[in-house]
Design a protein around this motif. Structure first.
Motif, PDB file in Angstrom:
ATOM      1  N   GLN A   1       0.815  -1.205   0.000  1.00  0.00           N
ATOM      2  CA  GLN A   1       0.000   0.000   0.000  1.00  0.00           C
ATOM      3  C   GLN A   1       0.853   1.261   0.000  1.00  0.00           C
ATOM      4  OE1 GLN A   1      -2.641  -0.222   3.339  1.00  0.00           O
ATOM      5  NE2 GLN A   1      -4.122  -1.475   2.247  1.00  0.00           N
ATOM      6  N   ILE A   2       0.318   2.285  -0.634  1.00  0.00           N
ATOM      7  CA  ILE A   2       0.905   3.611  -0.529  1.00  0.00           C
ATOM      8  C   ILE A   2       0.334   4.254   0.729  1.00  0.00           C
ATOM      9  CG2 ILE A   2       1.055   5.905  -1.555  1.00  0.00           C
ATOM     10  CD1 ILE A   2       0.915   4.589  -4.259  1.00  0.00           C
ATOM     11  N   PRO A   3       1.180   4.578   1.698  1.00  0.00           N
ATOM     12  CA  PRO A   3       0.660   5.153   2.949  1.00  0.00           C
ATOM     13  C   PRO A   3      -0.139   6.424   2.690  1.00  0.00           C
ATOM     14  CG  PRO A   3       2.971   4.546   3.170  1.00  0.00           C
ATOM     15  CD  PRO A   3       2.636   4.439   1.718  1.00  0.00           C
ATOM     16  N   VAL A   4      -1.195   6.590   3.442  1.00  0.00           N
ATOM     17  CA  VAL A   4      -2.052   7.763   3.309  1.00  0.00           C
ATOM     18  C   VAL A   4      -1.587   8.829   4.301  1.00  0.00           C
ATOM     19  CG1 VAL A   4      -4.396   8.660   3.518  1.00  0.00           C
ATOM     20  CG2 VAL A   4      -3.991   6.385   2.545  1.00  0.00           C
ATOM     21  N   GLY A   5      -1.411  10.032   3.786  1.00  0.00           N
ATOM     22  CA  GLY A   5      -1.010  11.132   4.654  1.00  0.00           C
ATOM     23  C   GLY A   5       0.158  11.905   4.088  1.00  0.00           C
ATOM     24  N   GLY A   6       0.466  13.010   4.750  1.00  0.00           N
ATOM     25  CA  GLY A   6       1.561  13.850   4.300  1.00  0.00           C
ATOM     26  C   GLY A   6       1.332  14.367   2.899  1.00  0.00           C
ATOM     27  N   LYS A   7       2.376  14.316   2.081  1.00  0.00           N
ATOM     28  CA  LYS A   7       2.295  14.804   0.706  1.00  0.00           C
ATOM     29  C   LYS A   7       2.111  13.687  -0.310  1.00  0.00           C
ATOM     30  CE  LYS A   7       3.314  19.213   1.606  1.00  0.00           C
ATOM     31  NZ  LYS A   7       4.554  19.815   1.116  1.00  0.00           N
ATOM     32  N   LEU A   8       2.006  12.440   0.140  1.00  0.00           N
ATOM     33  CA  LEU A   8       2.031  11.314  -0.788  1.00  0.00           C
ATOM     34  C   LEU A   8       0.872  11.310  -1.768  1.00  0.00           C
ATOM     35  CD1 LEU A   8       3.250   8.328   1.416  1.00  0.00           C
ATOM     36  CD2 LEU A   8       4.556  10.032   0.128  1.00  0.00           C
ATOM     37  N   GLN A   9      -0.278  11.850  -1.362  1.00  0.00           N
ATOM     38  CA  GLN A   9      -1.424  11.876  -2.264  1.00  0.00           C
ATOM     39  C   GLN A   9      -1.415  13.072  -3.214  1.00  0.00           C
ATOM     40  OE1 GLN A   9      -1.822  10.416   0.945  1.00  0.00           O
ATOM     41  NE2 GLN A   9      -1.818   8.610  -0.351  1.00  0.00           N
ATOM     42  N   SER A  10      -0.370  13.899  -3.125  1.00  0.00           N
ATOM     43  CA  SER A  10      -0.291  15.069  -4.003  1.00  0.00           C
ATOM     44  C   SER A  10       0.572  14.809  -5.235  1.00  0.00           C
ATOM     45  CB  SER A  10       0.277  16.272  -3.237  1.00  0.00           C
ATOM     46  OG  SER A  10       1.632  16.058  -2.877  1.00  0.00           O
ATOM     47  N   PHE A  11       1.263  13.683  -5.242  1.00  0.00           N
ATOM     48  CA  PHE A  11       2.151  13.407  -6.360  1.00  0.00           C
ATOM     49  C   PHE A  11       1.415  12.692  -7.484  1.00  0.00           C
ATOM     50  CE2 PHE A  11       5.131  13.397  -2.673  1.00  0.00           C
ATOM     51  CZ  PHE A  11       5.771  14.589  -3.005  1.00  0.00           C
ATOM     52  N   ASP A  12       1.908  12.895  -8.675  1.00  0.00           N
ATOM     53  CA  ASP A  12       1.277  12.360  -9.879  1.00  0.00           C
ATOM     54  C   ASP A  12       1.411  10.836  -9.945  1.00  0.00           C
ATOM     55  OD1 ASP A  12       0.148  13.067 -12.650  1.00  0.00           O
ATOM     56  OD2 ASP A  12       1.864  11.790 -13.141  1.00  0.00           O
ATOM     57  N   TYR A  13       0.477  10.222 -10.647  1.00  0.00           N
ATOM     58  CA  TYR A  13       0.486   8.783 -10.872  1.00  0.00           C
ATOM     59  C   TYR A  13       1.825   8.295 -11.422  1.00  0.00           C
ATOM     60  CZ  TYR A  13      -0.381   4.653 -13.795  1.00  0.00           C
ATOM     61  OH  TYR A  13      -0.301   3.448 -14.416  1.00  0.00           O
ATOM     62  N   SER A  14       2.433   9.086 -12.308  1.00  0.00           N
ATOM     63  CA  SER A  14       3.677   8.669 -12.949  1.00  0.00           C
ATOM     64  C   SER A  14       4.838   8.588 -11.971  1.00  0.00           C
ATOM     65  CB  SER A  14       4.036   9.632 -14.087  1.00  0.00           C
ATOM     66  OG  SER A  14       4.228  10.938 -13.586  1.00  0.00           O
ATOM     67  N   ASN A  15       4.725   9.176 -10.811  1.00  0.00           N
ATOM     68  CA  ASN A  15       5.788   9.103  -9.807  1.00  0.00           C
ATOM     69  C   ASN A  15       5.821   7.745  -9.113  1.00  0.00           C
ATOM     70  OD1 ASN A  15       5.156  11.913 -10.332  1.00  0.00           O
ATOM     71  ND2 ASN A  15       6.604  12.392  -8.713  1.00  0.00           N
ATOM     72  N   TYR A  16       4.766   6.913  -9.352  1.00  0.00           N
ATOM     73  CA  TYR A  16       4.676   5.606  -8.703  1.00  0.00           C
ATOM     74  C   TYR A  16       4.656   4.434  -9.702  1.00  0.00           C
ATOM     75  CZ  TYR A  16       3.252   8.174  -4.486  1.00  0.00           C
ATOM     76  OH  TYR A  16       3.196   9.010  -3.405  1.00  0.00           O
ATOM     77  N   PHE A  17       4.308   4.694 -10.939  1.00  0.00           N
ATOM     78  CA  PHE A  17       3.976   3.575 -11.820  1.00  0.00           C
ATOM     79  C   PHE A  17       5.197   2.785 -12.296  1.00  0.00           C
ATOM     80  CE2 PHE A  17       5.654   6.039 -15.018  1.00  0.00           C
ATOM     81  CZ  PHE A  17       4.921   6.297 -16.156  1.00  0.00           C
ATOM     82  N   HIS A  18       4.913   1.723 -13.079  1.00  0.00           N
ATOM     83  CA  HIS A  18       5.933   0.835 -13.641  1.00  0.00           C
ATOM     84  C   HIS A  18       6.829   0.231 -12.579  1.00  0.00           C
ATOM     85  CE1 HIS A  18       5.360   1.253 -18.007  1.00  0.00           C
ATOM     86  NE2 HIS A  18       4.947   2.471 -17.724  1.00  0.00           N
ATOM     87  N   ASN A  19       6.218  -0.223 -11.506  1.00  0.00           N
ATOM     88  CA  ASN A  19       6.959  -1.038 -10.567  1.00  0.00           C
ATOM     89  C   ASN A  19       6.791  -2.504 -10.950  1.00  0.00           C
ATOM     90  OD1 ASN A  19       8.356   0.101  -7.982  1.00  0.00           O
ATOM     91  ND2 ASN A  19       6.733   1.539  -8.538  1.00  0.00           N
ATOM     92  N   ARG A  20       7.562  -3.335 -10.364  1.00  0.00           N
ATOM     93  CA  ARG A  20       7.526  -4.761 -10.699  1.00  0.00           C
ATOM     94  C   ARG A  20       6.128  -5.328 -10.517  1.00  0.00           C
ATOM     95  NH1 ARG A  20      10.605  -9.341  -7.076  1.00  0.00           N
ATOM     96  NH2 ARG A  20       9.831 -11.171  -8.168  1.00  0.00           N
ATOM     97  N   HIS A  21       5.423  -4.795  -9.516  1.00  0.00           N
ATOM     98  CA  HIS A  21       4.117  -5.341  -9.194  1.00  0.00           C
ATOM     99  C   HIS A  21       3.017  -4.303  -9.360  1.00  0.00           C
ATOM    100  CE1 HIS A  21       6.397  -8.643  -7.664  1.00  0.00           C
ATOM    101  NE2 HIS A  21       6.930  -7.929  -6.700  1.00  0.00           N
ATOM    102  N   ALA A  22       3.232  -3.313 -10.185  1.00  0.00           N
ATOM    103  CA  ALA A  22       2.274  -2.211 -10.265  1.00  0.00           C
ATOM    104  C   ALA A  22       1.632  -2.110 -11.632  1.00  0.00           C
ATOM    105  CB  ALA A  22       2.966  -0.906  -9.925  1.00  0.00           C
ATOM    106  N   ASP A  23       0.726  -1.134 -11.720  1.00  0.00           N
ATOM    107  CA  ASP A  23       0.180  -0.698 -12.993  1.00  0.00           C
ATOM    108  C   ASP A  23      -0.981  -1.528 -13.542  1.00  0.00           C
ATOM    109  OD1 ASP A  23       3.173   0.723 -14.313  1.00  0.00           O
ATOM    110  OD2 ASP A  23       1.405   1.705 -13.550  1.00  0.00           O
TER     111      ASP A  23
END
Length: 380
Positions: free
Chosen positions: A300-322
């Protein structure tokens, strides 16, 4: 009375003559050396003000003099593309230089001038955006008053001299955008004080030295090299590091176990082999930038702080993502890849990645073929 005034007039004339003779502040030897430097660079337009009949302390551009001794203490030429040729050895004949900078002169070639070793008072050595070749010479470590070195944007090659860590006052080192190769010096974990370190866009290989665990880097950029293994030593709860860029390497470590410094404002880990999950501590940081894309993260992506302000592309294309259900619609449905609204991802927290789903290798292979991601997806 006229005859009585003659001695006074003569004295006045003599005083004016002496004053005009000694009015120039510029040290004559410094002036001679600067004119030789001008000639060595073929009398460039930027140095037009360097004339024999003017004062180099008051009338010449690109130089400054000490207010007491009137010796030249700074030579800085940053006008775009004004110089050509090699840095002349005469620069080493300005013994009181504290600043030496040549910047954005692509026609300045050759190696780093050996005569620079004579400049014992030098604080800042900037030879950036030139076309210098050859290795970084070991003699640089003999300039014990250096606080900042900038050799960025050149064609320098060879390994990084471990002796640079012997500079007791060094606070900034820029060697980025060169052709440097070999390992990171283990000695770079032994600088006597914190350091701003820029080594990106080179061909450095091998592991991040374990000695880095002892260093408190204010800013560290190792991006776009071929570094391998565990880089978690860069982090630590007691450190005051603000910016870390380890992107586009071959680094492999468990991000879940990393203890992040509270001072961290920017973290770029994209295009590595980093696994595990995102630490909850990320929600407690005042992050201005985060990019963990193209890794092997899940969870999971932790909820809180600034994490929900970043764009989808800052997280995608992980081994287990997308997968399409990584993005949740306000009504609880899921977008397909083609339906994913990029603008909403930028501005609407409800349209945000909630989880990096763990997939099987077969699922990833199918997604790679169907989505046309090619080599961008890291498949273990």
């Amino acid at each position: 009375m006229g005859s009585a005034s003659r001695p006074i007039l003569s004295l006045l004339c003599f005083t004016l003559l002496i004053s005009s003779t000694f009015s120039e502040l510029c040290n004559p030897q410094d002036k001679k050396v600067l004119l030789q430097i001008k000639q060595a660079f073929n009398n460039p337009y930027v140095l037009t003000s360097w004339k024999t009949n003017t004062d180099c302390c008051t009338d010449w551009c690109c130089v400054t003099c000490d207010s007491t001794s009137h010796r030249i203490n700074s030579l800085t030429i940053t006008a775009d593309n004004q110089l050509s040729g090699q840095i002349p050895p005469e620069v080493g004949d300005l013994p009181y230089l504290e600043t030496l900078e040549f910047h954005k002169q692509p026609n300045v070639t050759g190696t780093i001038q050996p005569a620079i070793v004579n400049l014992k008072h030098l604080n800042f050595l900037g030879l950036s955006w030139l076309n210098l070749t050859g290795p970084i010479p070991d003699f640089v470590s003999k300039l014990k008053n250096l606080t900042s070195i900038d050799f960025s944007f050149n064609q320098l090659s060879g390994s990084i001299p471990p002796s640079l860590s012997e500079l007791p006052k060094l606070g900034g080192l820029r060697l980025d955008r060169n052709k440097l190769s070999g390992p990171l010096p283990y000695s770079f974990g032994n600088f006597p004080q914190g350091l701003y370190l820029f080594l990106s866009h080179n061909q450095l290989t091998g592991p991040v030295p374990t000695s880095f665990a002892h260093m408190d880097f204010g800013y560290i950029d190792l991006s776009r090299n071929k570094l391998e293994g565990d880089a978690s030593v860069v982090f630590g709860s007691s450190k005051t590091t603000e910016i870390v860029d380890l992107s586009r390497n071959l680094l492999e470590f468990n991000l879940s176990k990393v203890v992040l410094p509270k001072s961290l404002t920017s973290l770029d880990l994209n295009h590595n082999k980093i696994f595990g999950g995102l630490p909850v501590e990320l929600t407690k940081l005042n992050l201005q930038y985060l990019n963990v894309s193209y890794n092997r993260l899940c969870g999971q992506i932790p909820v809180g702080g600034k994490l929900q302000s970043f764009d989808y592309s800052n997280y995608f294309h992980n081994r287990h993502a997308d997968r399409s259900d990584d993005v949740v619609q306000p009504n609880g449905g899921h977008y397909s890849d083609r339906q994913r609204p990029q603008r909403d991802l930028d501005h609407n927290p409800e349209h945000f990645i909630r989880c990096l789903r763990c997939h099987t290798k077969m699922e990833m292979k199918e997604e790679q073929e169907n989505a046309g991601w090619g080599s961008g997806v890291l498949v273990a």
